[in-house]
Design an enzyme around this catalytic site. Sequence first.
Site, short mmCIF file in Angstrom:
data_model
loop_
_atom_site.label_atom_id
_atom_site.label_comp_id
_atom_site.label_asym_id
_atom_site.label_seq_id
_atom_site.Cartn_x
_atom_site.Cartn_y
_atom_site.Cartn_z
N THR A 157 -63.00 9.92 -22.57
CA THR A 157 -62.35 8.61 -22.28
C THR A 157 -63.63 7.66 -22.69
O THR A 157 -64.77 8.13 -22.31
CB THR A 157 -61.85 8.46 -20.87
N TYR B 219 -63.70 10.14 -34.35
CA TYR B 219 -62.70 10.08 -35.21
C TYR B 219 -63.22 10.02 -36.57
O TYR B 219 -64.33 9.88 -36.89
CB TYR B 219 -62.31 8.43 -35.00
N ASP C 215 -54.44 18.33 -22.29
CA ASP C 215 -55.02 17.49 -21.43
C ASP C 215 -53.61 16.56 -21.00
O ASP C 215 -52.51 16.81 -21.70
CB ASP C 215 -56.24 16.55 -21.54
N ARG D 236 -50.38 -0.89 -26.54
CA ARG D 236 -50.20 -0.87 -24.84
C ARG D 236 -50.01 -2.34 -24.52
O ARG D 236 -50.95 -3.32 -24.84
CB ARG D 236 -51.62 -0.46 -24.56
N ILE E 203 -52.79 16.24 -15.15
CA ILE E 203 -53.41 17.10 -14.34
C ILE E 203 -53.77 16.61 -12.93
O ILE E 203 -54.71 15.54 -13.02
CB ILE E 203 -54.52 18.01 -14.82
N GLN F 141 -66.40 14.12 -29.02
CA GLN F 141 -65.09 13.55 -29.72
C GLN F 141 -65.39 12.62 -30.85
O GLN F 141 -66.11 11.76 -30.76
CB GLN F 141 -64.15 13.18 -28.60
N SER G 108 -66.91 10.55 -25.42
CA SER G 108 -66.05 10.10 -26.30
C SER G 108 -66.81 9.14 -27.45
O SER G 108 -68.09 8.95 -26.78
CB SER G 108 -65.31 8.90 -25.44
N GLY H 250 -58.84 13.19 -17.70
CA GLY H 250 -59.27 11.84 -18.39
C GLY H 250 -59.34 10.94 -17.24
O GLY H 250 -60.38 10.94 -16.81
N ARG H 251 -58.18 10.25 -16.82
CA ARG H 251 -58.36 9.07 -15.77
C ARG H 251 -58.95 9.79 -14.46
O ARG H 251 -59.70 8.86 -13.89
CB ARG H 251 -56.72 8.59 -15.63
#
Lengths: 353, 353, 353, 353
Positions: free
Chosen positions: B78, B130, B279, B165, B282, B128, B106, B302-303
Amino acid sequence: MAMVCLNDFEKYAKEHLSKTAWDYYSAGADECCTRDDNVLAYKRIRLRPRVLRDVSESDTRTTVQGTEISFPVGISPTGLHCLAWHEGETATARAAEAFNTCYITSTYSTSSVEEIVAAAPNGYRWFQIYVFQDRKFSEQIVRRVEALGYKAIVLTADVPYFGNRRNFILNQFKLPPHLQLKIFNGLHQQENAVPEKYHTSDPSITWKDVHWLQSITSLPIIIKGILTKEDAELAVEHGVQGIIVSNHGGRQLDGTLATIDALSEIVGAVKGRIEVYLDGGIRTGSDILKALALGAKCVFIGRPVLWGLAYKGEEGVREVLQILKNEFRLAMTLSGCRNVAEINRNLIQFSKL
Amino acid sequence: MAMVCLNDFEKYAKEHLSKTAWDYYSAGADECCTRDDNVLAYKRIRLRPRVLRDVSESDTRTTVQGTEISFPVGISPTGLHCLAWHEGETATARAAEAFNTCYITSTYSTSSVEEIVAAAPNGYRWFQIYVFQDRKFSEQIVRRVEALGYKAIVLTADVPYFGNRRNFILNQFKLPPHLQLKIFNGLHQQENAVPEKYHTSDPSITWKDVHWLQSITSLPIIIKGILTKEDAELAVEHGVQGIIVSNHGGRQLDGTLATIDALSEIVGAVKGRIEVYLDGGIRTGSDILKALALGAKCVFIGRPVLWGLAYKGEEGVREVLQILKNEFRLAMTLSGCRNVAEINRNLIQFSKL
Amino acid sequence: MAMVCLNDFEKYAKEHLSKTAWDYYSAGADECCTRDDNVLAYKRIRLRPRVLRDVSESDTRTTVQGTEISFPVGISPTGLHCLAWHEGETATARAAEAFNTCYITSTYSTSSVEEIVAAAPNGYRWFQIYVFQDRKFSEQIVRRVEALGYKAIVLTADVPYFGNRRNFILNQFKLPPHLQLKIFNGLHQQENAVPEKYHTSDPSITWKDVHWLQSITSLPIIIKGILTKEDAELAVEHGVQGIIVSNHGGRQLDGTLATIDALSEIVGAVKGRIEVYLDGGIRTGSDILKALALGAKCVFIGRPVLWGLAYKGEEGVREVLQILKNEFRLAMTLSGCRNVAEINRNLIQFSKL
Amino acid sequence: MAMVCLNDFEKYAKEHLSKTAWDYYSAGADECCTRDDNVLAYKRIRLRPRVLRDVSESDTRTTVQGTEISFPVGISPTGLHCLAWHEGETATARAAEAFNTCYITSTYSTSSVEEIVAAAPNGYRWFQIYVFQDRKFSEQIVRRVEALGYKAIVLTADVPYFGNRRNFILNQFKLPPHLQLKIFNGLHQQENAVPEKYHTSDPSITWKDVHWLQSITSLPIIIKGILTKEDAELAVEHGVQGIIVSNHGGRQLDGTLATIDALSEIVGAVKGRIEVYLDGGIRTGSDILKALALGAKCVFIGRPVLWGLAYKGEEGVREVLQILKNEFRLAMTLSGCRNVAEINRNLIQFSKL
C-alpha cells in the site's frame, strides 16, 4: 412485566444483571457470528405439519441414556450461577428436579456438588468435566461426582484453549470476591482466582484420554463439542455413549456452522448407534421440534437457564422450562405428532420452489 | 481505548487520520461493492472444526518462496505510509522484521527503499512494481531493489488504468507538499506531482512483459491481481513463481468477485505448481484459517497495516500483527490443527441443510 | 455539488424537480419490486476480469442495426422531457447527437418530431410507437417519422393497459397546462388532455399487427418489452430486426424478473439471429459491461437521461453520457477487453463456493 | 386518506381499531415468522409475462365447486367481525354478494347465520366448522347452515389446540360484553365466554371424522389447513371436494412454510382430482396471479377483509375486493392472459442466472 416467551427472560436479564454478569453470559467469540447464527439458523428451517391425526393424548416424555425425562430439554453446563442468583446452582438443580429433566452440572459451578445434590436429592444429573493437565484432579472430580450419584460424565472437547471473547479482554473478567468455583476449593490463588491451568482442558488431550476416562469410571461418557461427522464417527468408535453437537454457544471458534446446521450430517453418520444431543440457539418449542425432527434425541439449553435464574432463581428456571415444555407440546401436536417417537425428518421442508 | 481486534484500529484510524488520508486509504471503486464484499464473503463461509487432536504444541510458521515466516500473514503493498505516520514505510518495515514476516514494499512509498532497508536490515521483503511505459525506469527500480536485498518482484497486473474511486474525483487527491514518492526522486514535477505516466502500468503490457521482467532479474516473480483460473493457468505457463489473488482491495474494477470467492477455482487450476496467495478482506484469525483451508499459502493485509500505523506507527503495526497471530493460532488449534500443513478443505462446510 | 456518478444526478433531480415531475418519472407499478430489482440485480452478478492483455488501445464503438454508435448505450424512450427542462426533447436530441448514439424518441414527447430533427439534424434516431386503436393515426406517425429520417420503429409491446402506479392514482397526474404531447396536436381535449384511447396500445394487438406495421414501413422494427424466450422466438419468427428486453422500468407489471435476469434465456433463444438490447437499471459502466457479457448488443437508459435534463438540459444529459462512457471504457479495459467484440460470458461468475 | 392498495387499509385499521381488535386480528403464533413469510414469499417469486396476445377482452370469472364467481378471490373465515364494524358479518356478506364471490362464514361469527343469510340472500357461501368434542353440536351447526343454503362445509383441520399467540397471553383477550359468538347462543357462560371445549376442534379428530361429516351432510366438504402432499393425498383418498392450503394466517404453528411455498407440491400430488385453494399473504393482484400460476383454483383473503370492515363496513370490504379485482385483471392481462384458464406455470421464473 409479563413473561410469555424466552425472549422476555433475556430482556429481563439484560436489564437486571450486573454488567459483569451479563457480559460474561452473553459473550461470544470474536464477531459473534456463530453465537447469533445458532439462533437464526432455526428460522431458516421450515416445518411441514400434518393434520387430522388424533393428538388428543400427547406425551412429551423421552429417555436419555435409558432414563426417562419429562420432555426432551435438559440443562447444558454453564458456569457461575451465583452471578445470576444468590443460591446459584442449587436453585437450578431444584428446578431441574421439579421438571424431571437432566441437569448437566458445570465444573465451574459456584455451588459445590454436595450442595447441589443435597438441594435436589432426586434430581437426574450428569457432570461436565475438563481433562485438566492435572489428571489426578480430574480423576478426583470424576470419582467424587460418581459417588454422589451423577449418572454420566460429559467431556467438553472444544476448549483446548479459551475462546477469544472480546468483551472478556476489554473488561478483564474477574470473579467477584464473595464467589468461589467450589470444585477448586483449596486450589484458589490470591484474589480468588483459579490457577490458569484449570481454565481449559489440557490442550494435549486426544481420543486416548477418552479411554483413560473409561478406565476410571463406569459411568457413561458423553462428548460435548462435536460438529462434524468425522468426529462423530470417532466418538462411536471409541465407545462413548453420547454426543452433544455444540459449538459452546458460539464462545469458542467463531465462524463454525450453527449446531442445527451441523446436526444432520452427524445423525447420518452415527446411524443410531449412540444418542446424539444438541445445544445452542434453542428459544422456542418449534426449535426443539426441528432439532428432534433432524435426529436429536434431546436438546440442552444454556443461556435461557441463566436468564431464568436472573429473574427469580429456581422459580425463574421453572418458568423457562414450563414455557418450553408448553411450546414444545403444542408444536408437537400441531405438527401431528402424539409423542417424540413420531417426530421425524418428514416434518422438515428441504427445498422450496 | 482498548484495542482488542482489527475493527478497533479501523475506528481509531477513521477518527484520527486527516480526511485526506482516510479517504485515500478507504477508497473503493465506484459503489464499493467489491471492497465491502471482500470482508463480507468470509462471513458466509462456515468452518467444521475437529476436536481431541492434541493441539498442545502449535506452530504457525510457514514458508513463502522457500523462506520461513512466523505466521501466514504478510503485508500487502500500500502506498503513502507517511500520510498515516511520520516515519512512513520505515515503521512498517521494522514491524514486519520484528514479526519475521514478508513485507511487500509499494512503488508508491514515501520512504526510500534505502531508508526501508536501513531501518530493518534483517527484514524479509518483496518489492511491488508496475511496468511503466518508461521500461528503463522500471528496470532501474528492479535492479536497485534486487541490489538492496529484496527477495522477489511483485508485478501488479490489475492497474492498466486507475480505478474509478469517486472520492478521489470529488476531493482531487493531492499528496501533501512535504511528502514525496521517493522512488520517483528527480522525476517530480511542480506541486510535488509524479508525471501521470507513472500513475499506472503501461496499459499495453501483456504476458510477454513477464518474460522481459524475467530477462532483467533473477528474482522470483509474483503476479498480483489475478482472479480467474484462466489467468492462473497463464501465470504457471509463463513460469512465474507465485500468484496473489487480489482485486486491489476493491479499488480497481467494482463488481468483481471477492478474493476468497475467487480462490478455490484458482487453487484448483494451479494444482500446487506454484504458490497462491491472497489479499483483501482479512480481519480476523478465522479469515486467515478459511483462506488457508481453501488453498492459500499465505495471506496479505493492506488497510489494517495503515490503521496500525495511524494508531502508533511501528508499535501499532506490531499490535495489529500480534492480534492476527494470536487469533490465527487460536483458530487453528480450536479447529484441531497443530500447524499450517494440517489445514485443509475439510475444514470448510460446502453445503447446508 | 460535484457530479461524479449517476446517483448524484438522481439526488439532484429529486431535490430540484417539482413533485409532479419527480413522481411521474420515478413511479413504479404497485410495490415497485421490479423497478428496484432492475438496479439491485446487477449487484448480485460478479465479474471475472482478465489481466495483462494490452488494453492500451480501446474502442467503445459498436453498431446497432448496422449503424455505428460511439459506445453501447442509447437513450430509451421516456415521455414529457419538458417537465424536466424547458427545451424538452430537443435538448436530449442534441446530447445524443453529440455523443453519436441512438436516441429513441417517445410518442409522448413534448417537443415535436420536427423540432427534434431540426435541433439535431445529424442525430441517429429511432421512434417509439404504440399501435393505437386508431390505426390510421399510428400509420400517420410512422410515415411522418420515416420521412423525417428516423431509422427504426420501436414497438412498445408491454402496454396493452396502463400499469398500476400508485402515486399516479394518489396525485391524479395531469400534464401542466403549458405543455403538450406534440404528436397529438389537434387531438387534445379540454384541460390539455389526450383522449384516453391514446394512453396505451390497442390492447387487442398481436403479432399480426407486426405484419401490418411491416406493410406500412420499410424501416426495421424493434419490439420493446420482451422478457421471455418464448416471445423472443416469436419475434424472430415474425421477422423483426431487434428486441429490447424491458419491463418498462418496472412501471407495468410488478413482480416480473429484472431485465438483466431475463437477458440470458432470451439471448440463448435468439442465437444471434437478431440483435438483443436491454433497458432498466443501468447505473454504472460495470452494469453495461455485465449486460454486454450476457449477450446484449447495446443497453438503453431511461431515468438517468431525465435526471441529466433536470440538472442542466443538454449539458446535463451529456454529462450523464460522458460518465457512463468513461466508466464503461474503464470497466471494459480493467476486465481485459479492448473492444466490445471481446466482451463475452466468461466475464461472468456463474457460481460461487 | 386515499386508499389505493391493501396496505393503505392495513394502516387505516391499525390506526383506527381498538388495541384489542387490532391485536386479535394481527396476531401470529410465537415469533410470527410464518405470518410474515406468507406475505414475503410472494415477493421472492418472479413473473415471466407474455406480450402481444390480444387482451382486449378479459374475463376474470372462474368457478369454485362448479359455481361461477366473478374473480378468483373469496373471503376466508375470520371471526369477530363486530369487533371491526358494528354490523359485523352481515356487512361482509353483503360485500361478498355484491361481488358475486364466495364468503366462508366463520363459526366464530358475531352475526348469526340467519342474520347473514337475510342480509345477503343471494350470496354464495360456505360455512367453516370445527368438529367439537360435542359432536351433536357440530352436527346441529352443519344441518342448520345446510338448511340455510350454505353450499359447502369447510373443515378446519389445523386447530386441535389453540396456537401460541403471545399477545393473547399478554392481553388475556376477552370478547367485549356487548358481542356474542352467535352460534353458541345459549351455551355462553358468565362474562360472555364460550366454554373452552368450543375453542378448538376436538383434538382427537382424524380422517375418520371426515367420513362422519360426510354421513351427516350431502354438501361438498373442503379441508382447510393442509400444507403437505401427504395430507393432500389423504384428502383425495377420503373423498373430499377441495383443499385450502393454509397455515391459519400464521396463527397456529410458527415455522411452517408459507402457503405459496407449499402450494406446488400439493398441486403436483392432487393432479387435478379435486380443487386446491390457498389463503395467506395475498395483498396484490400479482400475488393472486402467482398463486393461480402455481395451480390454485382460487385464493381466499382473511385480514384484508377485516381492514376493509374497519374502514367502512360493507363499503370498505367492497373497496378491498374492487382493488384486488382491478389489480388481478391488470396483472392477468399484462402477463398476456385473457382469462384464468390461460394462467399457467410458464408464468413463473423457476431459476435465475
